[in-house]
Design a protein around this motif. Structure first.
Motif: not given
Lengths: 368, 388
Positions: B9-13, B31-39, B53-56, B232-238
Motif C-alpha cells: 500500500r505504501a509503495r502504491a501510494f 487519507d490513504a491511512g498511512l499517517a499512523w497505521v494503528h489509527f 508504522q516502521r514499514v510505512v 524514543g528509539d536510539v542506537r547504542r551510544g547515541g
C-alpha cells in the motif's frame, strides 16, 4: 537483532528448575545446610544436572550435551540466584565446561571430560580465584614441571571442594588434574552458599589439553556475562520479598510501604532491576550468538556485569535496611542474599574492572 | 492488515503521488491511512499494529516529512485523547490538520495552584445554553503562541470532590478572551507561556468525553505524555550520552580520572536504559506490554541532568560561556538543541515536566508494585471546601 525476551522453551526450562528448587531448596533448607560439613547440596545438584539436564546446556549434541546456549544457561542461573541454591552450576557447567569445550576440538582428553560433565557424571572446577577477571592473566601461581606435573597454589576457587576434576591454567597452558591428586582445603567463605577452597598441587599428575589460555579467557567472559543473570535472580528475590514485607509490616497504624520514603526507594530499585533484566538478556543473547565470544560479546558482557553486580548488591542492601531489625537476624534468609551479592560483586571482575574495559570497547579513552 | 499488505500500500501510494506539493502530499497520505497505521480507517490509519508504522516510514523515507518540533503535543497527547474520547465529528474535524501540521496544539492543564496535584485545578467552565464560559489561568504552556487549538481541563462542578468535578475541552486559541503571555525561563528564552482565559466561550461540541469525566480523559493524555518524553528509539551510544562522549573524545587535554569514572558509569546507565526501552518495545510488539515505560522517563530525566552537567565540566573554559541570553520565543521544545549551557539548564526541567520524578515514583510504587497509597485527606471533600 538482539532478542531481549524469553522464548517459550526458556520459560519451560525456568519452570522446571523453579519446581525442583521450590521443592528441594526452600530458604529453611539452605539455612539448615550452610553450617554442616557439606554446604553444597550434591543430591540437588545431581537432580538438576542429570534429570533436568542443566549440566550439558552449553555442550553441543555431538559431545553429548543439550546443544542449548548461554540464553538457557542464563535462565537457569536466574533461578539458582533467586533461590541462592548451593549447587556448583556456575563453576562446573559454565566456567570449567566452557574452558574444556574450547579445547575439545584439539584434545581428545578435553572432549572426553566434556562428555562426562555434560552427562552429569562428574563435576569440575576451573582452578582460578573466583575474583579472576577476563581482563587479567591467570595461571601465574602454578608451574609445570618437565614431566607435566603441576605444583602451586590457587586460592578462593569456587566449587573446588565438590569437584571430581580440576581444570588448571598453569604457565600459559591449560591442564586437567583429577581432584584426588590435589589438596583441596575449604575455608569459611563470605558467601555461605558458594563455598570457596584453596587448591594445592604438589607435583600433581596432569594432562595438558590446550597450549594457550584462550579457552580460559572465553570461560571468564562467558562466566561474567552469565553471572549477571544470577545477579538478576538475586535482585528479583530481594525486591519481591521486600515489597511483600513492606505491605505487611505496620508502624504508625499504616503499612510501612505506604510511606513515600519507602515507596520511592523501591520504585527506583524496581527500575534498576528492570534495566538489569534487559542488560542480562542482552549479554546472554550476545554470548549465544557471537562468532567469537571474547570479541563480539565483550561489550554487552561488560555492560551487564558492571550494572547487574551493583544492582544485585544494592537490592540486597536495600532489602536488609527495609526489613530493618529482622533483616539483621541469622534466622531470616536475607543475609544469604547479601553475602551472595557482595561476593559476586567481587567475582569474575569487579564493576570497576568491567567499566575500565568499556573505555576501550566503547571508545572512551582513558586519561593519558 | 499484515506487513506485506502495508508495504504494498505504501509503495502504491508513493508511486501515485507527487511529493512536490508538500501539504497536498501529506493530506493524501493521511487519507490513504498511512499517517499512523494503528489509527482506524478513515482517521489516518488502517487499524493495523502500531509497530507496522516502521514499514510505512521506511517506504516513505524520501518524501516530505512532518516537522515534529511544534507538533509534539498534538501528535503525542491530543491525538490519542481525541481518538479515545472524541465523537466522529471531532475526529473528522481535528485529526487530519493535526497530523499534517496545519494546526498546532498546546496543553492547558497546569495552573499556578495546581501542579503535581493537577486535580485541584481552579479554572472554571460554566454552562450557558449550548456554550461553556471559561475563566482561569494556566501556566507552563509550551508553544501556546503557535497554537490553533488546546486541550483544556476545567472545573465544571466545584461542589463534588476534586477528581469528579472536571471536564475536558478543546479550547479555540483564537477565541476572544484567550491571552497568551510569554514566560521567560532560566535558559533566557520563552518556550512556555502563561495563558489567561477570561470569559472564553466554547461551544459544547468542543467538549471531549462526558461532563464530569475530565479526570479520566486527562489520564489518557498524561500517560501518552510520559511515553512521549521517555520513549524514543536510539542506537547504542547515541542520544545525550553520544554528545557527551564526543566532548570527551575531542578533548584529550581535558581528561581526568574523575571525569572518566563518571563518564563510564553514565555510559553504562545510558546503555542499560536504552536496552530496557528496546525490551519494552519488543514486549509491546509481542503483545505483552510491560510496565517499564513509567521508569523510562525517570531515568531519562536523571541521565540528562547528570550528562549535561558533566559535559560543561569537561569543557572547562568553554563551559563558562553561554551562546546567547537574548529573550526570544522558541520555535519548539528542544532538549538537545543549541549549546551545552542551554542543554544543562533545559535538562533541569526534565524531572518536573510531564509528572515530577517524585510523582512518577508514587505511580510506580502504587500501580506497578502494588504498594498502598498515602492516606488522602482531600478524597471525599467537595473541591470548594478544600483549604488552599
Amino acid at each position: 537483532m538482539t532478542d531481549l525476551l524469553y522464548t517459550q522453551v526458556e520459560e519451560e526450562l525456568r519452570a522446571a528448575v523453579r519446581d525442583v528448587l521450590a521443592d528441594r531448596c526452600p530458604p529453611a533448607a539452605v539455612l539448615g545446610r550452610i553450617e554442616t560439613a557439606s554446604p553444597y547440596d550434591l543430591d540437588l545438584w545431581r537432580t538438576l544436572a542429570r534429570d533436568v539436564g542443566v549440566a550439558g546446556l552449553l555442550v553441543p549434541e555431538s559431545l553429548g550435551g543439550a546443544g542449548a546456549s548461554a540464553r538457557e544457561a542464563a535462565v537457569v542461573l536466574e533461578e539458582l540466584g533467586r533461590a541462592v541454591a548451593p549447587v556448583p552450576f556456575l563453576g562446573s557447567a559454565v566456567l570449567a565446561t566452557s574452558a574444556l569445550l574450547a579445547a575439545a576440538d584439539a584434545s581428545a582428553e578435553a572432549a572426553s571430560w566434556v562428555r562426562r560433565l555434560a552427562a552429569g557424571e562428574v563435576t569440575a572446577a576451573l582452578a582460578v580465584p573466583f575474583s579472576a577477571s577476563p581482563y587479567r592473566e591467570t595461571g601465574d601461581t602454578v608451574t609445570a614441571g618437565g614431566d607435566g606435573a603441576l605444583s602451586g597454589r590457587v586460592a578462593a576457587v569456587a566449587g573446588a571442594s565438590v569437584a571430581d576434576v580440576l581444570v588448571v591454567p598453569a604457565a600459559g597452558a591449560l591442564y586437567v588434574v583429577e581432584a584426588a591428586h590435589a589438596g583441596v582445603e575449604a575455608a569459611p567463605s563470605l558467601d555461605l552458599t558458594r563455598q570457596l577452597a584453596t587448591v594445592t598441587l604438589w607435583e600433581a599428575p596432569a594432562v595438558r589439553v590446550a597450549a594457550d589460555l584462550a579457552g580460559v579467557r572465553l570461560a571468564l567472559t562467558a562466566g561474567a556475562g552469565l553471572l549477571a543473570a544470577e545477579q538478576l535472580g538475586v535482585s528479583d528475590w530481594c525486591l519481591d520479598t521486600t515489597i511483600a514485607y513492606v505491605k505487611e509490616r505496620h508502624q504508625f497504624a499504616r503499612p510501612v510501604g505506604s510511606f513515600q520514603a519507602i515507596k520511592h526507594r523501591l520504585a527506583d530499585l524496581w527500575f534498576d532491576v528492570a534495566r538489569a533484566r534487559a542488560a542480562a538478556r542482552a549479554a546472554a543473547d550476545a554470548l549465544a550468538t557471537a562468532k567469537d565470544v571474547t570479541e563480539d560479546a565483550a561489550l554487552p558482557v561488560a555492560v551487564a556485569a558492571s550494572w547487574c553486580s551493583d544492582v544485585a548488591l544494592h537490592a540486597a542492601e536495600e532489602a536488609l535496611q527495609l526489613h530493618a531489625g529482622i533483616g539483621m537476624t541469622w534466622e531470616h534468609p536475607l543475609h544469604l542474599y547479601l553475602k551472595r551479592a557482595k561476593s559476586v560483586q567481587i567475582a569474575l571482575g569487579t564493576p570497576g574492572d568491567h567499566r575500565a574495559a568499556l573505555a576501550e570497547l566503547a571508545d572512551l579513552p582513558s586519561p593519558a | 492488515m499484515n506487513e506485506a499488505d502495508i508495504r504494498e500500500r505504501a509503495r502504491a501510494f508513493r508511486a501515485g503521488h507527487d511529493p512536490a506539493d508538500r501539504l497536498a502530499f501529506l493530506r493524501a497520505r493521511f487519507d490513504a491511512g498511512l499517517a499512523w497505521v494503528h489509527f482506524p480507517t478513515g482517521h489516518g490509519g488502517l487499524g493495523a499494529r502500531r509497530e507496522l508504522q516502521r514499514v510505512v516510514d521506511k517506504e516513505l523515507g524520501d518524501v516530505p516529512q512532518l516537522a515534529p518540533g511544534k507538533m509534539a503535543i498534538g501528535l503525542g497527547m491530543a491525538a490519542p485523547t481525541i481518538l479515545a474520547f472524541g465523537t466522529e465529528e471531532q475526529k473528522k474535524r481535528f485529526l487530519r490538520p493535526l497530523w499534517t501540521g496545519e494546526e498546532i496544539w498546546c496543553q492547558l492543564f497546569s495552573e499556578p495552584g495546581a501542579g503535581s496535584d493537577l486535580a485541584t485545578l481552579a479554572t472554571r467552565a460554566v454552562r450557558d445554553g449550548d456554550e461553556w464560559v471559561v475563566d482561569g489561568q494556566k501556566v507552563w504552556t509550551s508553544g501556546a503562541h503557535h497554537s490553533r487549538w488546546a486541550i483544556l481541563v476545567a472545573r465544571t462542578d466545584p461542589g463534588v470532590p476534586k477528581h469528579r468535578g472536571l471536564s475536558y475541552f478543546v479550547c479555540d486559541m483564537r477565541a476572544p478572551g484567550v491571552e497568551v503571555r510569554p514566560l521567560r525561563q532560566i535558559t533566557g528564552e520563552a518556550e512556555f507561556n502563561e495563558v489567561f482565559l477570561t470569559g472564553v466561550r466554547l461551544p459544547d461540541d468542543l467538549r471531549l468525553g462526558e461532563v464530569g469525566d475530565g479526570w479520566r480523559v486527562a489520564q489518557t493524555t498524561l500517560m501518552n505524555e510520559r511515553v512521549a518524553i521517555g520513549g524514543g528509539d536510539v542506537r547504542r551510544g547515541g542520544g545525550m550520552i553520544g554528545m557527551v562522549a564526543d566532548t570527551w573524545r575531542e578533548r584529550p587535554e581535558a581528561r581526568t580520572h574523575d571525569l572518566h569514572q563518571r563518564l563510564l558509569r553514565l555510559w553504562v546507565e545510558s546503555e542499560v536504559t536504552r536496552l530496557a526501552g528496546a525490551r519494552l518495545r519488543a514486549q509491546l510488539s509481542a503483545g505483552q506490554p510491560g510496565p517499564e515505560g513509567s521508569g523510562m522517563k525517570l531515568a531519562f530525566a536523571r541521565l540528562n541532568q547528570e550528562l549535561t552537567g558533566l559535559d560543561l565540566e569537561m569543557r572547562r573554559d568553554e563551559g563558562l560561556g553561554y551562546d546567547d541570553w537574548t529573550f526570544r520565543r522558541s520555535e519548539a521544545v528542544d532538549f538537545v538543541g543549541r549549546d551545552p549551557g542551554y542543554r544543562y539548564l533545559r535538562a533541569k526541567g526534565n524531572s518536573i515536566e510531564g509528572g515530577t520524578s517524585e510523582i512518577l515514583r508514587n505511580i510506580i510504587a502504587e500501580r506497578v508494585l502494588g504498594l498502598p497509597s498515602e492516606p488522602r485527606v482531600d478524597k471525599d471533600v467537595p473541591w470548594k471546601d478544600l483549604p488552599r
